[in-house]
Write a protein that holds these residues in place. Structure first.
Motif, PDB file in Angstrom:
ATOM      1  N   ILE A   8       0.664  -0.428  13.725  1.00  0.00           N
ATOM      2  CA  ILE A   8       0.826  -2.210  13.773  1.00  0.00           C
ATOM      3  C   ILE A   8       1.792  -2.833  12.793  1.00  0.00           C
ATOM      4  CG2 ILE A   8      -0.214  -4.020  15.177  1.00  0.00           C
ATOM      5  CD1 ILE A   8      -2.226  -2.736  16.830  1.00  0.00           C
ATOM      6  N   VAL A   9       2.219  -3.640  13.343  1.00  0.00           N
ATOM      7  CA  VAL A   9       3.511  -4.472  12.030  1.00  0.00           C
ATOM      8  C   VAL A   9       3.781  -5.799  12.318  1.00  0.00           C
ATOM      9  CG1 VAL A   9       4.122  -2.186  10.624  1.00  0.00           C
ATOM     10  CG2 VAL A   9       5.519  -3.077  12.282  1.00  0.00           C
ATOM     11  N   GLY A  10       4.100  -6.966  11.395  1.00  0.00           N
ATOM     12  CA  GLY A  10       4.726  -8.055  11.881  1.00  0.00           C
ATOM     13  C   GLY A  10       4.134  -8.420  10.205  1.00  0.00           C
ATOM     14  N   ARG A  11       5.095  -9.615  10.780  1.00  0.00           N
ATOM     15  CA  ARG A  11       4.761 -10.656   9.559  1.00  0.00           C
ATOM     16  C   ARG A  11       2.917 -11.080   9.446  1.00  0.00           C
ATOM     17  NH1 ARG A  11       5.590 -15.413  11.771  1.00  0.00           N
ATOM     18  NH2 ARG A  11       6.126 -16.170  14.074  1.00  0.00           N
ATOM     19  N   PRO A  12       2.596 -12.038   8.739  1.00  0.00           N
ATOM     20  CA  PRO A  12       0.787 -12.434   8.930  1.00  0.00           C
ATOM     21  C   PRO A  12       1.634 -13.146   9.916  1.00  0.00           C
ATOM     22  CG  PRO A  12       2.078 -13.026   6.409  1.00  0.00           C
ATOM     23  CD  PRO A  12       3.331 -12.915   7.250  1.00  0.00           C
ATOM     24  N   ASN A  13       0.024 -13.170  10.692  1.00  0.00           N
ATOM     25  CA  ASN A  13      -0.742 -14.294  11.697  1.00  0.00           C
ATOM     26  C   ASN A  13       0.075 -14.718  13.186  1.00  0.00           C
ATOM     27  OD1 ASN A  13      -2.924 -15.614  11.921  1.00  0.00           O
ATOM     28  ND2 ASN A  13      -1.730 -18.154  11.069  1.00  0.00           N
ATOM     29  N   VAL A  14       0.502 -13.439  13.469  1.00  0.00           N
ATOM     30  CA  VAL A  14       1.416 -13.523  14.536  1.00  0.00           C
ATOM     31  C   VAL A  14       0.275 -12.333  15.455  1.00  0.00           C
ATOM     32  CG1 VAL A  14       3.725 -13.171  14.196  1.00  0.00           C
ATOM     33  CG2 VAL A  14       2.553 -10.937  14.252  1.00  0.00           C
ATOM     34  N   GLY A  15      -0.531 -12.009  14.894  1.00  0.00           N
ATOM     35  CA  GLY A  15      -2.171 -11.767  16.017  1.00  0.00           C
ATOM     36  C   GLY A  15      -1.969 -10.406  15.980  1.00  0.00           C
ATOM     37  N   LYS A  16      -1.517  -9.636  14.868  1.00  0.00           N
ATOM     38  CA  LYS A  16      -1.636  -7.954  15.056  1.00  0.00           C
ATOM     39  C   LYS A  16      -3.325  -7.118  14.861  1.00  0.00           C
ATOM     40  CE  LYS A  16       0.395  -7.948  10.838  1.00  0.00           C
ATOM     41  NZ  LYS A  16       0.223  -9.225  10.845  1.00  0.00           N
ATOM     42  N   SER A  17      -3.966  -7.672  14.302  1.00  0.00           N
ATOM     43  CA  SER A  17      -5.801  -7.982  14.686  1.00  0.00           C
ATOM     44  C   SER A  17      -6.104  -8.076  15.366  1.00  0.00           C
ATOM     45  CB  SER A  17      -6.215  -8.826  13.042  1.00  0.00           C
ATOM     46  OG  SER A  17      -6.122  -8.051  12.170  1.00  0.00           O
ATOM     47  N   THR A  18      -5.613  -9.161  16.450  1.00  0.00           N
ATOM     48  CA  THR A  18      -6.283  -9.379  17.509  1.00  0.00           C
ATOM     49  C   THR A  18      -6.322  -8.048  18.329  1.00  0.00           C
ATOM     50  OG1 THR A  18      -6.750 -11.798  17.109  1.00  0.00           O
ATOM     51  CG2 THR A  18      -6.370 -10.674  19.501  1.00  0.00           C
ATOM     52  N   LEU A  19      -4.782  -8.521  19.042  1.00  0.00           N
ATOM     53  CA  LEU A  19      -4.027  -6.390  19.197  1.00  0.00           C
ATOM     54  C   LEU A  19      -5.496  -5.482  18.807  1.00  0.00           C
ATOM     55  CD1 LEU A  19      -2.167  -5.419  21.602  1.00  0.00           C
ATOM     56  CD2 LEU A  19      -0.547  -5.510  19.515  1.00  0.00           C
ATOM     57  N   PHE A  20      -5.458  -5.025  17.878  1.00  0.00           N
ATOM     58  CA  PHE A  20      -5.403  -3.436  17.557  1.00  0.00           C
ATOM     59  C   PHE A  20      -6.607  -4.151  18.021  1.00  0.00           C
ATOM     60  CE2 PHE A  20      -9.077  -1.953  14.295  1.00  0.00           C
ATOM     61  CZ  PHE A  20      -8.261  -0.752  14.217  1.00  0.00           C
ATOM     62  N   ASN A  21      -8.015  -4.597  17.469  1.00  0.00           N
ATOM     63  CA  ASN A  21      -9.564  -4.974  18.486  1.00  0.00           C
ATOM     64  C   ASN A  21      -9.316  -4.497  20.267  1.00  0.00           C
ATOM     65  OD1 ASN A  21      -9.780  -5.588  15.942  1.00  0.00           O
ATOM     66  ND2 ASN A  21     -10.011  -7.883  16.075  1.00  0.00           N
TER      67      ASN A  21
END
Length: 442
Positions: A8-21
């Motif tokens: 899961i990649v992207g620029r900062p603060n787009v919700g990557k970690s929320t999607l991961f969890n």
């Protein structure tokens, strides 16, 4: 074959970690509104429609940043891209398409890997908002509308992910893998050790204390076995914890200890033992983990022929509450005694998993009680009828006695020493459970 890897990649603060969890079903990755919270690569197991794969959360990519931490985050994301089978590019509906999205998309297309475009924060149900169609301009293909916070669209996203899996991919499970947590206060060299072990820049290393905020996993196989090395955020005193992100990091570190079989407690050879080192060790001790005390930066210490022996004696006194733990002197920078560390990890794990027959235990008990009589109180003597081992990890022994109050701590310590003298149990704590079985009692 190994499990597929999805990054899961992207620029900062787009919700990557929320999607991961959301996809792995647990809060493994730190989620906060502060950009750049996730710095290292975070791994988690994920399963969809009987397909099991490894999901990787990465720090936000800032393509043109000169900041030392952001540039290393970018390098970490590039490593994840290189090792991934499928890449999920996460964007944000609320922000629309920004210049950084175009730059990240261009980088991903050059990788030659399958890339899925995820438009996060599509929280409303029904037809997408008009702004959603702007994301076709990235040139990656059909965007997938997702709400990581609520779970909308995640099934559609995973349906597309597994289309790129080879049907012959199988989940590789191995009960022989030893989970090893590298723990210690900040800036003692935990990440440097992980990088030396793995032979790559696996975790971000800098002189800034607290660089590692999440736990990261590194799989290693060598002549001593198979190991999953868990790098953890440095554990500080509560008075030193100033923000919510670092509190989350300490929770992650404690969780890492929970899932570990062996804890390597690292201390700084130059700074020496501190009160915080004892608190870190106490976390591993409370949870009954096999432990090794690794004195790092030994190459930076001025030495003579007796330095190591004197240092060891002092540490044995400092760590008197866990005298069972072997002490090793290593250098994450030069690799000094790293091979020996793996050998010791394998050994203490076997000790932590040791099971002893009831017959042998009671032979030792009979000899010990004959040499030193059980204590008495007001004319009543402690009787130990027999003992047995209830469980392993850590070895836990149950004593059946006539009166639990008579089984003083000092006599328990004596019996523990007798058991260790015969069976070893090096590197592992042991636990005693006292059960009364006197006359008239069930």
């Amino acid at each position: 074959m190994a499990r597929p890897v999805v990054a899961i990649v992207g620029r900062p603060n787009v919700g990557k970690s929320t999607l991961f969890n959301k996809l792995i079903g647990s809060r493994l990755s730190i989620v906060d509104d502060t950009p750049g919270v996730t710095r290292d690569r975070i791994y988690g197991d994920c399963e969809w429609l009987n397909h099991k794969f490894l999901l990787v959360d990465t720090g936000g990519i800032e393509p043109n940043s000169d900041d030392i931490i952001l540039s290393q985050m970018r390098a970490q994301a590039e490593i994840a891209i290189d090792t991934a089978d499928v890449i999920i590019l996460v964007t944000n509906l609320r922000d629309g398409v920004v210049a950084s999205d175009h730059e990240v998309a261009s980088m991903l297309m050059k990788s030659g890997k399958p890339v899925l475009l995820c438009v996060n924060k599509c929280d409303s149900i029904g037809a997408p908002e008009p702004d959603f169609y702007e994301f076709y301009n990235l040139g990656i293909g059909d965007p997938i509308a997702v709400s990581a916070a609520h779970g909308h669209g995640t099934g559609d996203l995973l349906d597309e992910v597994i289309k790129y899996f080879n049907d012959t991919d199988e989940d590789e499970t191995d009960d022989e893998i030893i989970n090893v947590a590298i723990i210690g206060k900040p800036n003692v060299g935990k990440s440097s050790l992980v990088n030396k072990i793995s032979g790559e820049q696996r975790a971000i290393v800098s002189d800034i204390a607290g660089t590692t905020r999440d736990t990261t996993d590194t799989f290693v196989e060598n002549e001593y076995g198979k190991f999953n090395i868990i790098d953890t955020a440095g554990i500080r005193r509560k008075s030193k914890i100033n923000d919510a992100i670092e509190k989350y990091s300490i929770i992650r570190a404690r969780m890492a200890v929970e899932r570990a079989n062996v804890c390597v407690i690292m201390i700084d050879a130059v700074e020496g033992f501190t009160e915080q080192d004892s608190k870190v060790a106490g976390i591993a001790l409370e949870q009954g983990k096999a432990c090794i005390i690794a004195v790092n930066k030994w190459d930076a210490v001025d030495k003579d022929g007796n330095t190591m022996n004197e240092y060891r004696k002092k540490l044995m006194n400092d760590f008197s509450f866990m005298s069972f733990a072997p002490i090793m002197f290593i250098s994450a920078k030069t690799g000094q005694r790293i091979d020996r560390l793996f050998e010791m990890i394998s050994f203490v794990h076997s000790q932590n998993s040791m099971r002893i027959s009831t017959g042998k235990l009671n032979e030792v008990l009979a000899g010990a009680t004959a040499r030193v009589q059980p204590p008495t109180d007001k004319g009543k003597r402690l009787k130990i009828y027999y003992m047995t081992q209830a469980s392993t990890r850590p070895p836990t022994f149950v004593f059946f006695v006539n009166n639990a109050e008579l089984f003083h701590f000092s006599y328990q310590r004596y019996l523990e020493n007798q058991i260790r003298e015969i069976f070893g149990l090096d590197g592992t704590p042991v636990r005693f459970i006292i059960r009364e079985r006197g006359e008239g009692k069930r």
